[in-house]
Write a protein that holds these residues in place. Structure first.
Motif, PDB file in Angstrom:
ATOM      1  N   GLY A   1     -12.640   0.106   1.835  1.00 29.58           N
ATOM      2  CA  GLY A   1     -12.151   1.165   2.715  1.00 29.58           C
ATOM      3  C   GLY A   1     -11.357   0.568   3.864  1.00 29.58           C
ATOM      4  O   GLY A   1     -10.354   1.113   4.303  1.00 29.58           O
TER       5      GLY A   1
ATOM      6  N   GLY B   1      -9.495   2.036  16.942  1.00 31.16           N
ATOM      7  CA  GLY B   1      -9.297   2.278  18.376  1.00 31.16           C
ATOM      8  C   GLY B   1      -8.263   3.339  18.697  1.00 31.16           C
ATOM      9  O   GLY B   1      -8.111   3.739  19.851  1.00 31.16           O
TER      10      GLY B   1
ATOM     11  N   LYS C   1       0.839  -1.198   0.000  1.00 34.98           N
ATOM     12  CA  LYS C   1       0.000   0.000   0.000  1.00 34.98           C
ATOM     13  C   LYS C   1       0.877   1.253   0.000  1.00 34.98           C
ATOM     14  O   LYS C   1       0.674   2.167  -0.791  1.00 34.98           O
TER      15      LYS C   1
ATOM     16  N   SER D   1     -20.115  -2.417  15.522  1.00 35.48           N
ATOM     17  CA  SER D   1     -19.855  -3.809  15.868  1.00 35.48           C
ATOM     18  C   SER D   1     -21.070  -4.503  16.472  1.00 35.48           C
ATOM     19  O   SER D   1     -21.046  -5.714  16.672  1.00 35.48           O
TER      20      SER D   1
ATOM     21  N   SER E   1     -22.848   0.871   9.770  1.00 40.92           N
ATOM     22  CA  SER E   1     -22.950  -0.190  10.787  1.00 40.92           C
ATOM     23  C   SER E   1     -21.914   0.028  11.883  1.00 40.92           C
ATOM     24  O   SER E   1     -21.001   0.834  11.719  1.00 40.92           O
TER      25      SER E   1
ATOM     26  N   LYS F   1     -12.979   0.517  24.621  1.00 47.51           N
ATOM     27  CA  LYS F   1     -14.420   0.729  24.875  1.00 47.51           C
ATOM     28  C   LYS F   1     -14.716   0.758  26.378  1.00 47.51           C
ATOM     29  O   LYS F   1     -14.256  -0.110  27.120  1.00 47.51           O
TER      30      LYS F   1
HETATM   31  P1  NDP Z   1     -12.644   3.082  13.649  1.00 49.02           P
HETATM   32  O1  NDP Z   1     -12.252   2.467  14.935  1.00 49.02           O
HETATM   33  O2  NDP Z   1     -12.787   4.566  13.563  1.00 49.02           O
HETATM   34  O3  NDP Z   1     -14.013   2.454  13.109  1.00 49.02           O
HETATM   35  C1  NDP Z   1     -14.155   1.105  12.899  1.00 49.02           C
HETATM   36  C2  NDP Z   1     -15.616   0.825  12.606  1.00 49.02           C
HETATM   37  O4  NDP Z   1     -15.775  -0.561  12.322  1.00 49.02           O
HETATM   38  C3  NDP Z   1     -16.528   1.123  13.772  1.00 49.02           C
HETATM   39  O5  NDP Z   1     -17.789   1.471  13.272  1.00 49.02           O
HETATM   40  C4  NDP Z   1     -16.571  -0.219  14.508  1.00 49.02           C
HETATM   41  O6  NDP Z   1     -17.732  -0.376  15.292  1.00 49.02           O
HETATM   42  C5  NDP Z   1     -16.582  -1.181  13.350  1.00 49.02           C
HETATM   43  N1  NDP Z   1     -15.947  -2.459  13.725  1.00 49.02           N
HETATM   44  C6  NDP Z   1     -14.727  -2.651  14.275  1.00 49.02           C
HETATM   45  N2  NDP Z   1     -14.491  -3.955  14.501  1.00 49.02           N
HETATM   46  C7  NDP Z   1     -15.607  -4.596  14.081  1.00 49.02           C
HETATM   47  C8  NDP Z   1     -15.990  -5.944  14.047  1.00 49.02           C
HETATM   48  N3  NDP Z   1     -15.173  -6.916  14.485  1.00 49.02           N
HETATM   49  N4  NDP Z   1     -17.212  -6.236  13.518  1.00 49.02           N
HETATM   50  C9  NDP Z   1     -18.028  -5.262  13.051  1.00 49.02           C
HETATM   51  N5  NDP Z   1     -17.715  -3.962  13.070  1.00 49.02           N
HETATM   52  C10 NDP Z   1     -16.536  -3.638  13.574  1.00 49.02           C
HETATM   53  O7  NDP Z   1     -11.577   2.551  12.572  1.00 49.02           O
HETATM   54  P2  NDP Z   1     -11.243   3.146  11.148  1.00 49.02           P
HETATM   55  O8  NDP Z   1     -12.459   3.688  10.501  1.00 49.02           O
HETATM   56  O9  NDP Z   1     -10.040   3.995  11.280  1.00 49.02           O
HETATM   57  O10 NDP Z   1     -10.769   1.812  10.386  1.00 49.02           O
HETATM   58  C11 NDP Z   1     -11.679   0.950   9.708  1.00 49.02           C
HETATM   59  C12 NDP Z   1     -10.886   0.029   8.795  1.00 49.02           C
HETATM   60  O11 NDP Z   1     -10.140   0.837   7.845  1.00 49.02           O
HETATM   61  C13 NDP Z   1      -9.844  -0.852   9.464  1.00 49.02           C
HETATM   62  O12 NDP Z   1      -9.727  -2.048   8.729  1.00 49.02           O
HETATM   63  C14 NDP Z   1      -8.558  -0.054   9.302  1.00 49.02           C
HETATM   64  O13 NDP Z   1      -7.411  -0.877   9.363  1.00 49.02           O
HETATM   65  C15 NDP Z   1      -8.764   0.515   7.915  1.00 49.02           C
HETATM   66  N6  NDP Z   1      -7.975   1.689   7.580  1.00 49.02           N
HETATM   67  C16 NDP Z   1      -8.070   2.828   8.331  1.00 49.02           C
HETATM   68  C17 NDP Z   1      -7.347   3.939   7.958  1.00 49.02           C
HETATM   69  C18 NDP Z   1      -7.494   5.241   8.673  1.00 49.02           C
HETATM   70  O14 NDP Z   1      -6.898   6.231   8.221  1.00 49.02           O
HETATM   71  N7  NDP Z   1      -8.257   5.332   9.742  1.00 49.02           N
HETATM   72  C19 NDP Z   1      -6.397   3.913   6.828  1.00 49.02           C
HETATM   73  C20 NDP Z   1      -6.458   2.689   6.060  1.00 49.02           C
HETATM   74  C21 NDP Z   1      -7.202   1.628   6.465  1.00 49.02           C
HETATM   75  P3  NDP Z   1     -17.806   0.241  16.798  1.00 49.02           P
HETATM   76  O15 NDP Z   1     -18.185   1.684  16.608  1.00 49.02           O
HETATM   77  O16 NDP Z   1     -18.849  -0.563  17.457  1.00 49.02           O
HETATM   78  O17 NDP Z   1     -16.449   0.074  17.396  1.00 49.02           O
END
Ligand code: NDP
Length: 444
Positions: free
Chosen positions: A342, A168, A114, A262, A260, A134
């Motif tokens: 994403g 997180g 990447k 978790s 959505s 959390k």
């Molecule tokens: P956040 O912690 O801000 O959000 C994650 C979201 O996904 C939340 O809505 C969370 O729900 C949900 N989630 C997390 N784990 C699970 C699970 N096991 N089952 C269902 N829903 C889940 O993270 P990001 O938005 O930053 O990251 C999301 C993804 O994007 C990850 O794969 C990360 O590696 C990837 N990514 C992020 C980047 C960034 O700049 N932030 C860059 C490139 C990739 P809840 O609110 O309940 O916790």
């Protein structure tokens, strides 16, 4: 046995109990077969693939911290410094109970390609802990972050390894970690990205991953003479990536129907309300059950289910393996045109295969979500020159990076006879630059 098969088998044998890492290596090496076949003698002689799949260094450490009741807890911290052939290690810190070494290795491995695809000088790394943020108070979060950084600070630096946020780990956590690094090392440097704007952060970093996802999706659709404007989209997640993907989708004229978390998901036939989502997730840090209070017309469902809603574009933005074969079948049956990742590896291998076989345009995460790390690298540049660029400057650079990235992976796929297969294109284009740098630098 072919060189690729030998290395895949060895990775599985030498890294037991790490299924996500096996999956990532398998997926990347499978699609590199045409390149590896072409240069097999040279790669074998240099043990290039063996070096590629072995992290340069992996660090595992104890993270003790004390909760508000005075009880001590111990979590495990990780930093995997995977590959520095083209620049300092760069990759986020994930704080989630599911974190283990295999997950950090899968993420670090993906990060190599990447980061290479962004066209910027950054190597691949990743870190994290099984700590669950959390329900923790601010003081508990600070206690954890300070303890985590106390150990991590020995191994990172603005020219060696520059961690960032991930699941997180948002602005609050980065702030506590940066403060502790500065306190221990006595140096104000760009050692972390995703910092607050008052102390070296970059404008547009918060938006970058989600915005970048839409820029590349728009460009990919354009190359197939499809206008993103007027299209419908389904999004999973409601975190950093999801929120800004939804925001940019609206700006480009698309309508987003789902989000959505978790525990459940929402369907809003009138289009997801971004302001409400931001308030629920960024301000209140609450559950999506609250969404109905803002939008009485919407539906809330427990569990997972966004992929059953009919839409033109699907954007998985939550976590790994959240879109499986059954989901892929629903998307195809519903006439979905494109899937762009994403999140990191949200689509299972079988689902990806099914989507590709059924003519769905598929952008893999290492290309589609590279806007986040690209903007992190822009933050590093601003820190190095002790300057801050305007939102418009950073956003324009991000847009240019994503458009160029799309054409690079498209071209690489075509060059090897895989026209329109962006999974192969991304792996090859990302690999070529890293492989040449590794060869040029000798056996290290
Ligand atoms: P956040 O912690 O801000 O959000 C994650 C979201 O996904 C939340 O809505 C969370 O729900 C949900 N989630 C997390 N784990 C699970 C699970 N096991 N089952 C269902 N829903 C889940 O993270 P990001 O938005 O930053 O990251 C999301 C993804 O994007 C990850 O794969 C990360 O590696 C990837 N990514 C992020 C980047 C960034 O700049 N932030 C860059 C490139 C990739 P809840 O609110 O309940 O916790």
């Amino acid at each position: 046995m072919s060189y690729v098969d030998e290395v895949i088998e060895r990775v599985k044998r030498e890294n037991p109990g790490e299924p996500e890492f096996h999956q990532a290596v398998d997926e990347v090496l499978e699609s590199l077969r045409p390149v590896v076949d072409k240069y097999e003698a040279r790669f074998r002689k240099d043990a290039l693939l063996e070096r590629l799949v072995n992290p340069e260094r992996q660090i595992k450490f104890r993270v003790p911290w004390v909760d508000d009741k005075g009880n001590a807890h111990v979590n495990t911290g990780y930093r995997v410094q995977f590959n520095s052939a083209i620049g300092p290690y760069k990759g986020g810190i994930r704080l989630h109970p599911s974190v283990n070494l295999g997950i950090i290795k899968f993420l670090g491995f993906e990060q190599i390609f990447k980061n290479s695809l962004t066209g910027l000088p950054i190597g691949g790394g990743k870190g994290g802990s099984d700590f669950d943020p959390k329900g923790k108070s601010d003081r508990e979060i600070m206690a954890f972050c300070q303890s985590f950084m106390t150990e991590l600070s020995r191994y990172i630096g603005s020219d060696t390894d520059v961690p960032a946020g991930d699941i997180g780990t948002g602005a609050r956590e980065i702030g506590y970690m940066f403060g502790q690094y500065k306190r221990i090392c006595g140096s104000f440097e760009g050692v972390l990205t995703g910092k607050g704007l008052q102390y070296g952060g970059s404008l547009a970093r918060t938006e970058a991953t989600g915005y970048g996802l839409l820029y590349i999706t728009e460009e990919m659709l354009k190359s197939h003479n499809i206008d993103i404007s007027g299209k419908t989209a389904i999004v999973s997640g409601s975190g950093n990536v999801a929120i800004y993907a939804i925001e940019k989708a609206y700006q480009l004229g698309a309508k987003v129907l789902t989000a959505s978390d978790s525990t459940g998901w929402v369907y809003d036939p009138d289009g997801i309300d971004v302001a409400a989502l931001k308030e629920i997730k960024e301000v209140k840090r609450a559950r999506l059950t609250e969404y109905k209070n803002y939008r009485p017309n919407s539906e809330y469902h427990e569990g997972r289910g966004v992929w059953q809603i009919k839409a033109d574009i699907a954007l998985p933005c939550a976590t790994q393996n959240e879109l499986d074969l059954e989901d892929a079948k629903m998307l195809v049956a519903n006439g979905t045109i494109a899937v762009a990742e994403g999140a990191n590896m949200p689509t299972t291998e079988e689902a990806t295969k099914y989507l590709l076989e059924n003519g769905v345009y598929f952008l893999p995460g290492k290309a589609a979500n590279a806007g986040g790390v690209a903007t992190s690298a822009l933050e590093m540049s601003q820190n190095s020159e002790r300057m801050s660029w305007s939102f418009e400057q950073v956003d324009k650079k991000l847009q240019d990076i994503m458009v160029t990235l799309f054409h690079n992976i498209d071209e690489a796929a075509k060059r090897y006879g895989f026209d329109g297969n962006y999974v192969v294109g991304a792996n090859i284009a990302g690999f070529e630059k890293v492989a040449s740098a590794m060869i040029a630098q000798g056996i290290v």
